[in-house]
Structure formats: structure tokens, C-alpha cells
Write an enzyme that holds these catalytic residues in place. Sequence first.
Site, PDB file in Angstrom:
ATOM      1  CG  HIS A 252      -1.973  -0.635   1.150  1.00 30.72           C
ATOM      2  ND1 HIS A 252      -2.919  -1.123   1.934  1.00 30.72           N
ATOM      3  CD2 HIS A 252      -2.510  -1.756   0.009  1.00 30.72           C
ATOM      4  CE1 HIS A 252      -3.903  -2.236   1.688  1.00 30.72           C
ATOM      5  NE2 HIS A 252      -3.708  -2.262   0.144  1.00 30.72           N
ATOM      6  CG  HIS A 384      -3.284  -5.782  -8.062  1.00 28.97           C
ATOM      7  ND1 HIS A 384      -3.110  -4.227  -7.688  1.00 28.97           N
ATOM      8  CD2 HIS A 384      -4.272  -6.186  -7.281  1.00 28.97           C
ATOM      9  CE1 HIS A 384      -4.027  -4.082  -6.480  1.00 28.97           C
ATOM     10  NE2 HIS A 384      -4.583  -5.165  -6.174  1.00 28.97           N
TER      11      HIS A 384
END
Length: 413
Positions: A252, A384
Site C-alpha cells: 500500500h 493488478h
Amino acid sequence: MAGSTDHRAAQRADLLRFAQGSACQGGFGYLDDAGRLDPSEPMPLYVACRMTHVFSLGLLAGEPPAEGGPDRTELARLAQHGVQALSQGPLHDARSGGWFAAMEPGGSPEGAKAAYAHAFVVLAATSALAAGVPGAQLLLDMALDVMESHFWDEETGTVVEQWDSAWTTLDDYRGVNANMHTVEAFLAAGDVTGDSTWHTRAGRIAERVVALARGNQWRIPEHFTADWRSLLDYNREMPADAFRPFGATVGHGMEWARLLIAVDETLGEDAPEGLVEAAVALNDRAIADGWAADGEDGFIYTTDWDGTPVVRARMHWVVAEAICTATVLHRLTGEQRYATDLQRWWDYADTFLIDHALGSWHHELDPENRPASGTWSGKPDVYHAYQAALMADVPTTPSFATALAAGREQPTS
């Protein structure tokens, strides 16, 4: 060479080939390691949205298909299938509005209404709209209305986390993960609609998260009370949770870094101060804490608040986000260190994560870089990985679908 123009194009084509197996009645389902639907798994809303998003990007890109992969006609059908499923299928709550978090294998809905998954409804609708998919405008209008009515908190400049199915009880938990994907969705919504309200709101979320990270040595606190008091010990007993792990989530840090640069470029002189500097600091911290932290190549999943490794499994999405962020930082700064990192991340992905036999990317590896399933089983989506393979071929802003629709490409490396 891993990460070259041809390699990225081949990756995109093969990811679409693999992903087409997810289409099922009601949306897109959960794929196993071989790309077959896994009937034992729920049909998550976020997976249905991510697949709709990716098929829309593939339609916009208009690239030659892989052998056995979907051509333009099939991509249009798949994107249309996603829009119809999200608008009229079982994941949509026709009575109370919004979308259920998942459909269980027996056909019953998982009743919670979560900001995380609703952000992906917005993202899917924006990409489908940019691709000209029928019904996408209505879907986007519905999704933005739900975000406005139930999730956006004007006072705090963030989204709340989760409601019950009838929108009567709001969970006290607040999470940064849901807000991160809301930033991505709001940037895309502002791009495709031309309504700068969504861009401004993305900036407000980004400003809060930068302040939180700056005060915590650039390790982002993820979990909070309803009044945004940090819960640093949250889920200490379940450190490998897929969505709410304990501690700092290495990936993140890099994902936020890319989004902060996008917010800064989108808002220009109206952007909060220090977003680019924060992006560099977050990326540096994530690499220092996460890469080969236990002596083996790869990014560990999480660390304690002093940087000590906690969950040493390697998640595919972390490397995908590292690729995106290195691409954006190199484009922005021209610094060689980001190009070096970018090649290192692609080489690692090609060696350990990309499944050259069955397709897609292994979603999880153990600390010795062998396929594992401690947190993730199967290969449920390609979101992703596809974005990692696309990032070098579109500008940092606007968002992926808007950039492809406009035909604006960056020089490739």
C-alpha cells in the site's frame, strides 16, 4: 526481456485469455490456478467489477489477442456482460440499492454493503463508459449516487467503511484500504464525467492519508475508529488477513505513492501540498522495509510499526504495484534508480510470479518464493497484473480508460 514493450503486450493478451474463463451467470466468478471457475468460492463483487474494468481496458486498447484469447468482439461481449450483471444481476440489491459484497456458492447474498467493493463498481462503470459499452452510463450514475448518499463523509473528507444490507447500521470501523481504492475510482470518475468534484474529493482523501503516514515514519496506519483514532494493534491475532492485516502493508505504500502523483497531476495548483514528496517517501519506506527483508528476493506482505517483518508471504499485487509506481516515478523524475527498480521488479515477476504454463500470476508465494495459499487461493482476478503491464504505455494521468479512449500513449521503454 521482462518488462519490454513486447513482453508487456504479451502479458496483457495472455491475462485477458486467462480472465475470460471467469464469465458466468450473474457476473464473473472466482478462478482457480488453471483459470477454471471454482464453485466452492463466493462470487465477490470486487472481482466482478475488476474483470469488467479489465475487459473494458482490453477493448479500448484494441490489441491483437493471444492464441485462444478474446478478440475485440468477444471483449465487447465480456464487458457488456459485466455491465449487465452489475446493473441487473444478483449482486445488485434492487430493493435497497447498492451492491452486495458477494454471492455465496448456494446463491444467497452476503449482505454487507462495503465502500471497498462499491469503489470498484465506480471504476468498472467508468472504464466501460470510456469503452462505449451500452448501459455503462446508467451503471455509473447508480454507483456514484450510492457513493454520494451512503459512503462519502463530507465532514472528514473520507468514505465510511461498511453498512448493513438495508443501510440502517453503519460499522464503527474506518479503513484506509477502502479510501485508497476510492481515490482511484474518484479520479477515474472525474476523468470520464468531467466533474471535478470527484477529483477534489480524491485530493481530500489523499491529504488525510499523507498526514497519517508522515506522522508514522511513512508506514501508513490502516485501521481506525469512527472518529479516526488509529488502531495500531488491530487484527494482531490475524496478521495475514487479505483486506485488513495487522501492521503496515508494504504494497500500500507503493500503491498510494502512485495515486498521490496522479492526484497531484490531476489537481495541479489546487493539489494539497507535498504529495510528490510524500510519494517518494512512501515508496522509499516500502522498499526499505519490504524488499528482501528476510534475505530472499520479493516483497514481504506486512511489517510491525518498527519495520520488523510480520507476514513474510509474497503477494503478487505488491509487485504489480511496485512496477506501476517505479514506472510513474521514473517518468516524473528521470532518476535512474527508478528504472533500475523497475527492471528488478519485472525480472522478479517473470521468474517467480508469472505462471508461464497456465497463465496469469501466482497470487501468493511463500517466503522461499514457492506458490502458496495462506491468504489467497487460486488466481481470482487479473486487475493488478494487467495494470502493471499497461502502466508504461499510457500517461500517469488521466486514468487508464480515459487515456486509452483518447489514444494518448507514452513512449515505451
